[in-house]
Design a protein around this motif. Structure first.
Motif, PDB file in Angstrom:
ATOM      1  N   GLY A  44      12.501  -8.631  -8.512  1.00 34.86           N
ATOM      2  CA  GLY A  44      12.149  -7.472  -7.702  1.00 34.86           C
ATOM      3  C   GLY A  44      11.541  -6.289  -8.428  1.00 34.86           C
ATOM      4  O   GLY A  44      11.187  -5.304  -7.783  1.00 34.86           O
ATOM      5  N   LYS A  45      11.382  -6.361  -9.749  1.00 35.30           N
ATOM      6  CA  LYS A  45      10.800  -5.217 -10.455  1.00 35.30           C
ATOM      7  C   LYS A  45       9.270  -5.225 -10.384  1.00 35.30           C
ATOM      8  O   LYS A  45       8.642  -4.216 -10.079  1.00 35.30           O
ATOM      9  CB  LYS A  45      11.252  -5.190 -11.923  1.00 35.30           C
ATOM     10  CG  LYS A  45      12.694  -4.755 -12.104  1.00 35.30           C
ATOM     11  CD  LYS A  45      12.969  -4.380 -13.539  1.00 35.30           C
ATOM     12  CE  LYS A  45      14.394  -3.838 -13.684  1.00 35.30           C
ATOM     13  NZ  LYS A  45      14.581  -2.599 -12.913  1.00 35.30           N
TER      14      LYS A  45
ATOM     15  N   ALA B  34      13.965  -2.086   0.751  1.00 37.87           N
ATOM     16  CA  ALA B  34      12.794  -2.764   1.298  1.00 37.87           C
ATOM     17  C   ALA B  34      11.545  -1.943   1.025  1.00 37.87           C
ATOM     18  O   ALA B  34      11.599  -0.721   0.843  1.00 37.87           O
ATOM     19  CB  ALA B  34      12.949  -2.985   2.805  1.00 37.87           C
ATOM     20  N   VAL B  35      10.418  -2.637   1.002  1.00 41.36           N
ATOM     21  CA  VAL B  35       9.098  -2.025   0.841  1.00 41.36           C
ATOM     22  C   VAL B  35       8.237  -2.531   1.988  1.00 41.36           C
ATOM     23  O   VAL B  35       8.241  -3.731   2.298  1.00 41.36           O
ATOM     24  CB  VAL B  35       8.478  -2.408  -0.512  1.00 41.36           C
ATOM     25  CG1 VAL B  35       7.047  -1.919  -0.615  1.00 41.36           C
ATOM     26  CG2 VAL B  35       9.320  -1.855  -1.664  1.00 41.36           C
ATOM     27  N   VAL B  36       7.498  -1.623   2.652  1.00 36.61           N
ATOM     28  CA  VAL B  36       6.635  -2.021   3.760  1.00 36.61           C
ATOM     29  C   VAL B  36       5.208  -1.584   3.472  1.00 36.61           C
ATOM     30  O   VAL B  36       4.961  -0.555   2.833  1.00 36.61           O
ATOM     31  CB  VAL B  36       7.101  -1.446   5.116  1.00 36.61           C
ATOM     32  CG1 VAL B  36       8.454  -2.019   5.500  1.00 36.61           C
ATOM     33  CG2 VAL B  36       7.133   0.066   5.096  1.00 36.61           C
ATOM     34  N   LEU B  37       4.259  -2.390   3.963  1.00 40.78           N
ATOM     35  CA  LEU B  37       2.837  -2.135   3.777  1.00 40.78           C
ATOM     36  C   LEU B  37       2.166  -1.892   5.116  1.00 40.78           C
ATOM     37  O   LEU B  37       2.287  -2.712   6.034  1.00 40.78           O
ATOM     38  CB  LEU B  37       2.169  -3.329   3.091  1.00 40.78           C
ATOM     39  CG  LEU B  37       0.642  -3.311   3.032  1.00 40.78           C
ATOM     40  CD1 LEU B  37       0.149  -2.264   2.024  1.00 40.78           C
ATOM     41  CD2 LEU B  37       0.095  -4.689   2.675  1.00 40.78           C
ATOM     42  N   ALA B  38       1.454  -0.770   5.227  1.00 40.96           N
ATOM     43  CA  ALA B  38       0.562  -0.526   6.353  1.00 40.96           C
ATOM     44  C   ALA B  38      -0.854  -0.849   5.904  1.00 40.96           C
ATOM     45  O   ALA B  38      -1.228  -0.574   4.757  1.00 40.96           O
ATOM     46  CB  ALA B  38       0.655   0.921   6.814  1.00 40.96           C
TER      47      ALA B  38
ATOM     48  N   ALA C 247      11.888  -7.338   1.408  1.00 39.51           N
ATOM     49  CA  ALA C 247      13.246  -6.784   1.340  1.00 39.51           C
ATOM     50  C   ALA C 247      14.057  -7.495   0.264  1.00 39.51           C
ATOM     51  O   ALA C 247      14.019  -8.726   0.143  1.00 39.51           O
ATOM     52  CB  ALA C 247      13.947  -6.920   2.684  1.00 39.51           C
ATOM     53  N   ARG C 248      14.814  -6.722  -0.501  1.00 44.84           N
ATOM     54  CA  ARG C 248      15.719  -7.288  -1.500  1.00 44.84           C
ATOM     55  C   ARG C 248      17.140  -7.397  -0.962  1.00 44.84           C
ATOM     56  O   ARG C 248      17.933  -8.199  -1.449  1.00 44.84           O
ATOM     57  CB  ARG C 248      15.723  -6.434  -2.760  1.00 44.84           C
ATOM     58  CG  ARG C 248      14.429  -6.471  -3.541  1.00 44.84           C
ATOM     59  CD  ARG C 248      14.650  -6.008  -4.966  1.00 44.84           C
ATOM     60  NE  ARG C 248      15.511  -6.940  -5.693  1.00 44.84           N
ATOM     61  CZ  ARG C 248      16.174  -6.625  -6.794  1.00 44.84           C
ATOM     62  NH1 ARG C 248      16.108  -5.394  -7.276  1.00 44.84           N
ATOM     63  NH2 ARG C 248      16.910  -7.510  -7.410  1.00 44.84           N
TER      64      ARG C 248
END
Length: 366
Positions: free
Chosen positions: A158-159, A113-117, A107-108
């Motif tokens: 964050g890039k 936010a980015v989530v991984l499954a 999360a920034r």
């Protein structure tokens, strides 16, 4: 609320000049020297007892995100967010996540936010939100049945970001983004050493981390190594971690105070009470040496921002749980609780957060 070694942690976190023994469960020693101690405890909340949380990213003392998978087969994996210091948690899960296991969240802010499954084939997915979870975009869906993604991390700013998959055709696979997680592409594997007997652990979301322009990830299985890249994931060098390898053993989590000074923690899920040689440290990022032993698994570890070599490590596996602290960069550890978690994160403004099985989340109150 579960008290977590009040005196030991106040000494650790606040740098008290008065050294006192560690007493788990919040018990006070029968007598100790004069000095001022602040009460410290985990404020624990059960958000959703059906979820096992292994993804955690804390933005600051008010905002944190957690991600998990359901203990009920086929039920949705969920993502929760707090913006009030953990007093309340909102379910901000992507739609259509039945059967998915979320194991990492980056999360920034409270909005982005980015989530991984994780999992084989299209069970490995990356979702992205820029509106606090009100809507999500499926930024990546794995289409290679041989790939299995374990964790992801972003570089400062964050890039740029990377995600790690277990080996495909004998080499760990690296996924890369250059647009804050909007799009992802598999990097060529010419710069990856042979890793045909190794795999990653989707234990805490910290099997892959970044520090400055450098990225590191840990492995287990046939070897237990730490891999380093200084060119955004194109080439990697591998070094023995000194943490024992095994079918369920190796490096579970990493943390870095600087791009060169860091710590690796792990253990063996088949013997979770054996924390011997479960910690390794590096001073220059290119070789590792054993540090202090633990009395429990080390699934995740964090430096306390602005507190020098002070560290917290936590882990849980079955009935074996524990949290330990170090004031000397990991050379020695004091177990301060038999309560432990899968994931841990400490923020720049001095807050520490944890998340684990049975839907538990906690914030270190002091």
């Amino acid at each position: 609320m579960r008290l977590l070694g009040t005196l030991a942690l106040s000494t650790l976190l606040l740098g008290s000049a008065v050294a006192t023994p560690a007493y788990a469960g919040g018990q006070h020693p029968p007598g100790h020297g004069h000095g001022h101690h602040h009460a410290v405890a985990w404020d624990e909340t059960v958000i959703d007892a059906d979820q096992s949380f292994r993804g955690l990213d804390a933005v600051d003392r008010r905002t944190a995100w957690v991600a998990g998978g359901s203990a009920t087969e086929g039920a949705p994996g969920r993502v929760f967010r707090t913006t009030d210091g953990g007093r309340s948690w909102d379910d901000v899960s992507p739609p259509g996540t039945e059967g998915l296991l979320f194991r990492d969240v980056e999360a920034r802010s409270a909005r982005e936010a980015v989530v991984l499954a994780i999992g084989p084939g299209d069970a490995s997915r990356i979702y992205r939100t820029t509106d606090g979870g009100a809507s999500w975009t499926a930024a990546f869906v794995n289409d290679d049945p041989a790939a299995f993604y374990d964790c992801l991390a972003f570089y400062p700013g964050g890039k740029r970001g990377l995600a790690l998959s277990d080996p495909v055709d004998g080499k760990f696979r690296i996924l890369s983004t250059q647009d804050s997680g909007r799009t992802w592409a598999v990097l060529p594997d010419a710069g990856m050493p042979d890793t045909s007997t190794e795999f990653g652990f989707a234990a805490s979301g910290d099997c892959l981390v970044t520090a400055g322009r450098t990225a590191y990830f840990g492995s287990g299985g046939g070897a237990s190594r730490v891999f380093r890249s200084d060119d955004h994931g194109l080439t990697w060098t591998a070094t023995d971690s000194t943490i024992p390898a095994g079918d369920a053993a190796g490096v579970f989590g990493l943390a870095f105070r600087t791009p060169q000074q860091g710590i690796a923690v792990g253990g063996d899920f088949a013997a979770p009470a054996d924390g011997v040689d479960a910690v390794a440290v590096t001073r220059h990022g290119r070789s590792w040496r054993n540090a202090g032993d633990l009395a429990h698994l080390g699934e995740d570890v964090a430096y306390l921002k602005g507190r020098g070599d002070r560290l917290v490590v936590t882990g849980e596996s079955g009935d074996v749980k524990g949290t330990s602290v170090s004031t000397d960069g990991g050379r020695s550890w004091t177990q301060v609780s038999t309560n432990g978690y899968h994931a841990l994160d400490c923020t720049r403004d001095g807050a520490c957060w944890a998340a684990g099985g049975s839907g538990r989340v906690a914030r270190l109150a002091r």
